[in-house]
Design a protein around this motif. Structure first.
Motif, PDB file in Angstrom:
ATOM      1  N   GLN A 214       0.830  -1.205   0.000  1.00 37.47           N
ATOM      2  CA  GLN A 214       0.000   0.000   0.000  1.00 37.47           C
ATOM      3  C   GLN A 214       0.864   1.255   0.000  1.00 37.47           C
ATOM      4  N   TYR A 218       0.630   3.891  -3.147  1.00 36.79           N
ATOM      5  CA  TYR A 218      -0.054   5.168  -2.952  1.00 36.79           C
ATOM      6  C   TYR A 218       0.814   6.211  -2.260  1.00 36.79           C
ATOM      7  N   GLN A 221       0.276  10.262  -2.606  1.00 36.19           N
ATOM      8  CA  GLN A 221      -1.046  10.473  -3.183  1.00 36.19           C
ATOM      9  C   GLN A 221      -2.017  10.832  -2.064  1.00 36.19           C
ATOM     10  N   LEU A 248      -3.435   8.296   1.245  1.00 35.88           N
ATOM     11  CA  LEU A 248      -3.705   6.921   0.835  1.00 35.88           C
ATOM     12  C   LEU A 248      -2.598   5.969   1.235  1.00 35.88           C
ATOM     13  N   PHE A 334      -9.784   9.564  -8.620  1.00 39.82           N
ATOM     14  CA  PHE A 334      -9.568   8.395  -7.768  1.00 39.82           C
ATOM     15  C   PHE A 334     -10.898   7.710  -7.445  1.00 39.82           C
TER      16      PHE A 334
END
Length: 622
Positions: A214, A218, A221, A248, A334
């Motif tokens: 993760q 991300y 972001q 994120l 998104f």
């Protein structure tokens, strides 16, 4: 018995910084010292006679006595012990084991009990029993080192200690004294403390969520939402804009404040620092001290995620409700790719109209100028009222002066005359009373320069006296006092005639009628016709003018004036002395200082010191 001095001489001295003792020169109280006198011990030694005459007697060598404080100095016996303490108010433990060390000091047979200090134990530890001789029983006996041994119980001050072991020095000392020691025992530990030291068994199923993936996917972001917090229900509340950032990479949330230029707020841009925000707790305990303790996964059932934020919905973060009305372009893309949401219509925020609170102006308290005092109701830092500078420059040093009389029921105040000055530059009025000798009234300034409002004017609608209101015979009210205008300066007439378009015709005509008799007298004075040849027609005209002027003085009583003159004329000749006539006029408050009245007195004169008062009384008809 007769001795009164008992001081001793100094025997301590210093030399080169070192202290040394010296022999006293005199005795106590200054008595004489016998330096060569033998002491009592020396005299006893000399009194002994030898047993044998041919040689000296042998002395017995002294015994080798060593005191206890020297023989047992710094020699201490140490015993390891513990005692059991009841815990009645706890559901997790019923008793507590506390380890101590018992010290026995051989030099003076004293004892002390010390408990080692444990950090964060919550107990009062350290020295439990101070060093002293501990009583053994009620008979006056004390504990001795012979009473101490391993594996035995000893009671001190109602608390029983169990001795389990001793140190090597104590063991060697007791065995050297012939005491047989019991075998050592193991130290007993506190069961609750040992239970706390054991790690708790936790069975946590490992998660298959890859946080590293993760983070790598991300990283950097951030979702950006524009929100509004409505705080208008509280006092001084308002709608305040905020920006909500959702990271994120680690599912953390940050709330930042939006500041505008000159908004009067301190620059604290972050309202909620970047952190994971709980959405639902496990048991929803409101008493959980979240402001003191950190919230972990054990207390939270669900955390805020990206799907909890949407445009047009409200979100509660740490007890504060934010309404999200818009987001940026990256956030739209998104949500469109991740959740399939396409509705991102921004919500228009309408500001609530402010309630107009009517401004209530308090009543005027009488202090200061009304316009100046009114500024305190409009601002905390009042500014002086704006002045008409052009009017001040055009009318500088232009003053209209009037003679006024005080309208009062008091006879003494009726005789008082004042000078009223009207300043054209700022529309202010001042009143001055000329001093009169032997009048009993102190003259001088009666009223300082100020603007005088008309009777009946209010704070919202104030009307001040103007030059058009100051006519001959009119009454003006100045702060509760009424004045009647009886005369004016010739400059007033000249100024109003030169500016006739600025004043009403009635005001200008009253001044012209007032000054017409003076102009007639001046013209007559310029001609060489004597005043004694005045016809009856002119006398009648003058009497009519005097009567018109005396109508302004409403306090005059014609009947009483006639009776007073008739009483003074005892012989009934109709002639009075001029001094007596003027004194009688002053007592009756007749305005003898008026121009027309003076002219009438001159016409009624019979010589230099006589006056025909009957012709004068024609101006006072019944």
């Amino acid at each position: 018995p007769q001795k009164t001095s008992f001081h001793r001489s100094q025997t301590l001295g210093y030399k080169n910084g070192f202290a040394f003792s010296r022999l006293p020169t005199v005795g106590i109280g200054g008595e004489r010292l016998y330096v060569n006198q033998l002491s009592q011990a020396e005299l006893d030694e000399l009194s002994k006679r030898p047993m044998l005459t041919y040689r000296q007697a042998k002395q017995v060598p002294p015994s080798g006595f060593i005191p206890a404080h020297v023989a047992f100095d710094k020699k201490i016996l140490k015993f390891d012990a513990y005692f059991q303490e009841d815990v009645p108010l706890s559901a997790e433990e019923h008793y507590r084991i506390r380890q101590v060390a018992i010290y026995y000091y051989l030099e003076d047979d004293s004892m002390s009990v010390i408990e080692p200090v444990v950090q964060n134990s919550g107990l009062l530890q350290g020295k439990l029993i101070r060093r002293h001789r501990v009583p053994k029983n009620d008979c006056g006996d004390y504990y001795h080192w012979k009473d101490l041994n391993r594996g035995m119980n000893i009671t001190m001050y109602g608390r029983m200690y169990h001795i389990v072991d001793c140190d090597p020095f104590t063991q060697v000392f007791l065995e050297s004294q012939g005491i047989e020691l019991n075998p050592p025992e193991k130290m007993v530990f506190d069961p609750y403390t040992e239970l706390r030291r054991m790690p708790m068994h936790k069975y946590v199923t490992p998660s298959d969520f890859d946080q590293l993936k993760q983070f790598l996917t991300y990283d950097k972001q951030v979702l950006r939402f524009y929100a509004m917090w409505d705080d208008t229900d509280s006092i001084f509340g308002e709608n305040r804009p905020y920006i909500i950032h959702y990271y994120l990479a680690d599912d953390t949330v940050e709330v930042r404040e939006v500041y505008k230029q000159n908004d009067g707020r301190d620059p604290f841009p972050i309202l909620i620092k970047r952190q994971r925000l709980p959405k639902t707790f496990v048991d929803k305990k409101k008493t959980f001290p979240s402001c003191v303790l950190e919230i972990s996964d054990q207390e939270v059932l669900e955390w805020y995620t990206a799907k909890d934020f949407a445009v047009g919905k409200s979100t509660t973060l740490l007890g504060r409700t934010f309404f999200i009305y818009d987001c940026d372009e990256f956030t739209r893309n998104f949500y469109r790719d991740k959740f399939g949401i396409t509705d991102f219509q921004p919500v228009e925020i309408k500001k609530k109209p402010l309630e107009e609170v009517p401004q209530v102006i308090p009543p005027y308290n009488g202090f200061g100028v009304l316009e100046d005092s009114l500024q305190n109701c409009f601002s905390l830092l009042p500014k002086p009222p704006r002045k008409d500078v052009i009017k001040m420059l055009e009318n500088d040093h232009k003053v209209l002066r009037y003679q006024v009389a005080l309208e009062s029921p008091n006879p003494e105040d009726r005789k008082r005359r004042f000078i009223l000055s009207y300043f054209l530059s700022n529309d202010m009025i001042s009143i001055y009373e000329p001093p009169v000798r032997n009048s009993g009234i102190i003259g001088g300034k009666y009223l300082g320069k100020t603007r005088v409002a008309k009777p009946g004017s209010t704070t919202e609608n104030v009307t001040y006296y103007e030059p058009s209101d100051l006519t001959i015979g009119s009454t003006i009210e100045v702060f509760g006092h009424r004045f009647v205008i009886t005369d004016a300066d010739e400059y007033v007439l000249n100024y109003m005639e030169s500016n006739a378009e600025s004043f009403p015709m009635a005001t200008l005509q009253s001044l012209r009628d007032h000054f017409r008799p003076r102009q007639v007298v001046k013209e007559t004075a310029k001609s060489d016709i004597p005043m004694l040849g005045t016809s009856d027609q002119e006398m009648d005209e003058l009497i009519v003018q005097v009567q018109e002027e005396l109508k302004l003085h409403k306090y005059l009583n014609n009947k009483s004036i006639r009776e007073a003159f008739l009483q003074c004329d005892k012989d009934g000749s109709g002639i009075l002395d001029k001094a007596k006539f003027l004194a009688l006029c002053d007592s009756l408050s007749v305005p003898t200082n008026s121009f027309l009245v003076n002219k009438l007195i001159d016409l009624c004169s019979c010589g230099e010191d006589k006056i025909n008062y009957r012709d004068f009384l024609r101006a006072f008809p019944l």
